[in-house]
Motif scaffolding. Sequence first.
Motif, PDB file in Angstrom:
ATOM      1  N   GLY A 167       0.531  -1.141  -0.334  1.00 51.05           N
ATOM      2  CA  GLY A 167      -0.185  -0.127  -0.096  1.00 51.05           C
ATOM      3  C   GLY A 167       0.699   1.058   0.283  1.00 51.05           C
ATOM      4  N   THR A 168       1.801   1.340   0.260  1.00 52.75           N
ATOM      5  CA  THR A 168       2.954   2.588   0.154  1.00 52.75           C
ATOM      6  C   THR A 168       4.153   2.022  -1.253  1.00 52.75           C
ATOM      7  OG1 THR A 168       3.235   2.046   2.183  1.00 52.75           O
ATOM      8  CG2 THR A 168       5.064   3.821   1.120  1.00 52.75           C
ATOM      9  N   ILE A 169       3.962   3.457  -2.074  1.00 52.74           N
ATOM     10  CA  ILE A 169       4.564   3.756  -2.609  1.00 52.74           C
ATOM     11  C   ILE A 169       5.927   4.405  -2.894  1.00 52.74           C
ATOM     12  CG2 ILE A 169       4.559   5.524  -5.188  1.00 52.74           C
ATOM     13  CD1 ILE A 169       2.048   6.269  -4.780  1.00 52.74           C
ATOM     14  N   GLN A 170       6.868   3.551  -3.721  1.00 45.26           N
ATOM     15  CA  GLN A 170       7.992   3.029  -2.903  1.00 45.26           C
ATOM     16  C   GLN A 170       8.985   3.994  -4.189  1.00 45.26           C
ATOM     17  OE1 GLN A 170       9.326   0.917  -0.498  1.00 45.26           O
ATOM     18  NE2 GLN A 170       7.146   1.393  -0.658  1.00 45.26           N
ATOM     19  N   GLY A 171       9.732   5.705  -3.096  1.00 41.69           N
ATOM     20  CA  GLY A 171      10.596   6.139  -4.704  1.00 41.69           C
ATOM     21  C   GLY A 171       9.646   7.136  -5.000  1.00 41.69           C
ATOM     22  N   GLU A 172       8.528   7.431  -3.935  1.00 41.21           N
ATOM     23  CA  GLU A 172       8.217   8.576  -4.831  1.00 41.21           C
ATOM     24  C   GLU A 172       9.078   9.765  -4.747  1.00 41.21           C
ATOM     25  OE1 GLU A 172       4.300  12.256  -2.576  1.00 41.21           O
ATOM     26  OE2 GLU A 172       4.825  10.093  -1.620  1.00 41.21           O
ATOM     27  N   GLY A 173       8.396  10.534  -6.783  1.00 39.18           N
ATOM     28  CA  GLY A 173       9.286  11.495  -6.918  1.00 39.18           C
ATOM     29  C   GLY A 173      10.444  11.361  -7.731  1.00 39.18           C
ATOM     30  N   ASP A 174      11.381   9.425  -7.233  1.00 40.29           N
ATOM     31  CA  ASP A 174      12.328   9.249  -8.160  1.00 40.29           C
ATOM     32  C   ASP A 174      12.094   8.066  -8.860  1.00 40.29           C
ATOM     33  OD1 ASP A 174      14.547   8.154  -8.548  1.00 40.29           O
ATOM     34  OD2 ASP A 174      15.641   8.019  -6.255  1.00 40.29           O
ATOM     35  N   PRO A 175      12.071   8.702 -10.038  1.00 42.33           N
ATOM     36  CA  PRO A 175      11.663   7.331 -11.303  1.00 42.33           C
ATOM     37  C   PRO A 175      12.224   6.722 -11.379  1.00 42.33           C
ATOM     38  CG  PRO A 175      12.559   8.977 -12.583  1.00 42.33           C
ATOM     39  CD  PRO A 175      12.286   9.316 -11.316  1.00 42.33           C
ATOM     40  N   TYR A 176      13.894   6.680 -10.970  1.00 43.57           N
ATOM     41  CA  TYR A 176      14.754   4.992 -10.957  1.00 43.57           C
ATOM     42  C   TYR A 176      14.051   4.457 -10.070  1.00 43.57           C
ATOM     43  CZ  TYR A 176      18.375   2.082 -10.321  1.00 43.57           C
ATOM     44  OH  TYR A 176      19.272   1.072  -9.423  1.00 43.57           O
ATOM     45  N   VAL A 177      13.867   4.482  -8.792  1.00 39.54           N
ATOM     46  CA  VAL A 177      13.899   3.422  -7.728  1.00 39.54           C
ATOM     47  C   VAL A 177      12.272   2.669  -7.892  1.00 39.54           C
ATOM     48  CG1 VAL A 177      13.053   3.562  -5.138  1.00 39.54           C
ATOM     49  CG2 VAL A 177      14.482   4.592  -5.854  1.00 39.54           C
ATOM     50  N   GLN A 178      11.599   4.010  -8.605  1.00 41.91           N
ATOM     51  CA  GLN A 178      10.187   2.731  -8.928  1.00 41.91           C
ATOM     52  C   GLN A 178       9.946   2.274 -10.010  1.00 41.91           C
ATOM     53  OE1 GLN A 178       6.576   5.840  -9.676  1.00 41.91           O
ATOM     54  NE2 GLN A 178       7.153   6.619  -7.873  1.00 41.91           N
ATOM     55  N   ALA A 179      10.904   2.605 -10.862  1.00 46.08           N
ATOM     56  CA  ALA A 179      11.128   1.864 -11.916  1.00 46.08           C
ATOM     57  C   ALA A 179      11.766   0.636 -12.110  1.00 46.08           C
ATOM     58  CB  ALA A 179      11.816   2.248 -13.401  1.00 46.08           C
ATOM     59  N   ARG A 180      12.620   0.731 -10.511  1.00 43.28           N
ATOM     60  CA  ARG A 180      13.214  -0.613 -10.527  1.00 43.28           C
ATOM     61  C   ARG A 180      12.638  -1.145  -9.303  1.00 43.28           C
ATOM     62  NH1 ARG A 180      18.903  -2.374 -10.240  1.00 43.28           N
ATOM     63  NH2 ARG A 180      18.383  -4.467  -9.112  1.00 43.28           N
ATOM     64  N   THR A 181      11.618  -1.097  -8.413  1.00 42.99           N
ATOM     65  CA  THR A 181       9.977  -1.375  -7.713  1.00 42.99           C
ATOM     66  C   THR A 181       9.198  -1.997  -8.726  1.00 42.99           C
ATOM     67  OG1 THR A 181      11.568  -0.213  -5.831  1.00 42.99           O
ATOM     68  CG2 THR A 181       8.748  -0.956  -5.919  1.00 42.99           C
ATOM     69  N   ALA A 182       9.234  -1.516  -9.274  1.00 40.41           N
ATOM     70  CA  ALA A 182       7.846  -2.313 -10.471  1.00 40.41           C
ATOM     71  C   ALA A 182       8.709  -3.119 -11.215  1.00 40.41           C
ATOM     72  CB  ALA A 182       7.591  -1.340 -11.105  1.00 40.41           C
ATOM     73  N   PHE A 183       9.637  -3.639 -12.291  1.00 46.99           N
ATOM     74  CA  PHE A 183       9.978  -4.255 -12.243  1.00 46.99           C
ATOM     75  C   PHE A 183      10.942  -5.399 -11.714  1.00 46.99           C
ATOM     76  CE2 PHE A 183      11.965  -1.766 -15.989  1.00 46.99           C
ATOM     77  CZ  PHE A 183      10.781  -1.464 -16.818  1.00 46.99           C
ATOM     78  N   GLU A 184      11.356  -5.536 -10.529  1.00 48.56           N
ATOM     79  CA  GLU A 184      11.523  -6.252  -9.326  1.00 48.56           C
ATOM     80  C   GLU A 184       9.899  -6.836  -9.393  1.00 48.56           C
ATOM     81  OE1 GLU A 184      13.824  -4.894  -6.443  1.00 48.56           O
ATOM     82  OE2 GLU A 184      15.191  -4.779  -7.935  1.00 48.56           O
ATOM     83  N   ARG A 185       9.039  -6.429  -9.026  1.00 46.65           N
ATOM     84  CA  ARG A 185       7.800  -6.385  -8.528  1.00 46.65           C
ATOM     85  C   ARG A 185       7.037  -8.181  -9.675  1.00 46.65           C
ATOM     86  NH1 ARG A 185       3.251  -4.048  -7.426  1.00 46.65           N
ATOM     87  NH2 ARG A 185       2.709  -5.428  -6.320  1.00 46.65           N
ATOM     88  N   ALA A 186       7.081  -6.818 -10.866  1.00 43.53           N
ATOM     89  CA  ALA A 186       6.763  -7.797 -12.491  1.00 43.53           C
ATOM     90  C   ALA A 186       7.779  -9.056 -12.150  1.00 43.53           C
ATOM     91  CB  ALA A 186       7.114  -6.947 -13.501  1.00 43.53           C
ATOM     92  N   VAL A 187       8.843  -9.326 -12.408  1.00 44.05           N
ATOM     93  CA  VAL A 187       9.179 -10.399 -12.530  1.00 44.05           C
ATOM     94  C   VAL A 187       8.717 -11.435 -11.141  1.00 44.05           C
ATOM     95  CG1 VAL A 187      11.917 -11.420 -12.505  1.00 44.05           C
ATOM     96  CG2 VAL A 187      11.116  -9.130 -13.582  1.00 44.05           C
ATOM     97  N   ALA A 188       8.868 -10.869 -10.712  1.00 43.61           N
ATOM     98  CA  ALA A 188       8.368 -12.171  -8.783  1.00 43.61           C
ATOM     99  C   ALA A 188       7.359 -12.792  -8.992  1.00 43.61           C
ATOM    100  CB  ALA A 188       8.415 -10.765  -7.909  1.00 43.61           C
ATOM    101  N   ALA A 189       6.002 -12.417  -9.956  1.00 40.35           N
ATOM    102  CA  ALA A 189       5.334 -12.941 -10.370  1.00 40.35           C
ATOM    103  C   ALA A 189       5.823 -13.702 -11.488  1.00 40.35           C
ATOM    104  CB  ALA A 189       4.405 -11.611 -11.259  1.00 40.35           C
ATOM    105  N   LEU A 190       6.342 -13.190 -11.795  1.00 42.03           N
ATOM    106  CA  LEU A 190       6.582 -15.016 -12.280  1.00 42.03           C
ATOM    107  C   LEU A 190       7.483 -16.377 -11.720  1.00 42.03           C
ATOM    108  CD1 LEU A 190       9.408 -13.416 -15.451  1.00 42.03           C
ATOM    109  CD2 LEU A 190       6.827 -14.341 -15.334  1.00 42.03           C
TER     110      LEU A 190
END
Length: 150
Positions: A57-80
């Motif tokens: 429920g918490t946005i990671q890296g608010e205001g930081d596109p690198y942290v947001q992208a890294r978090t989103a990619f890691e979460r998407a890969v974890a879905a595999l």
Amino acid sequence: MTESAAVGRERDGGDGDGRGLRRVGSDSPWEETIGFARAVEIGDRILVAGTMPLVDGTIQGEGDPYVQARTAFERAVAALEPFGLDVRSVVRTRMYITHARDVEEVGRAHREVFGSVLPVATLVVVSGFVDSRVLVEVEIEAFRTLKERS
């Protein structure tokens, strides 16, 4: 509404529909509200839904596109993982960003996560997301090879 990193809840009992389709969900309430699965396997192809940088429920890296992208990619890969796959199986990525100025930082996160995997990639600038604090959302597609089927 919140979205969490937890993934792996079987949505439809595997091959219950007779088409070789398998759906896996997470604990995101958006799945029920909107009506989607976190990831779907059909044959050798696994599709992962749009993934934001939200953890518990918490946005990671608010205001930081690198942290947001890294978090989103890691979460998407974890879905595999419920399908027995990892980053090496990814063949396509899609990145949606709200500002063209963030291309380099989002690209850096992509390069770090996928390294020598080199999936085909699309990056699109969009007008915004459901939550205005989100700068990045990603999708991935993976493919199960003959070796991974064994």
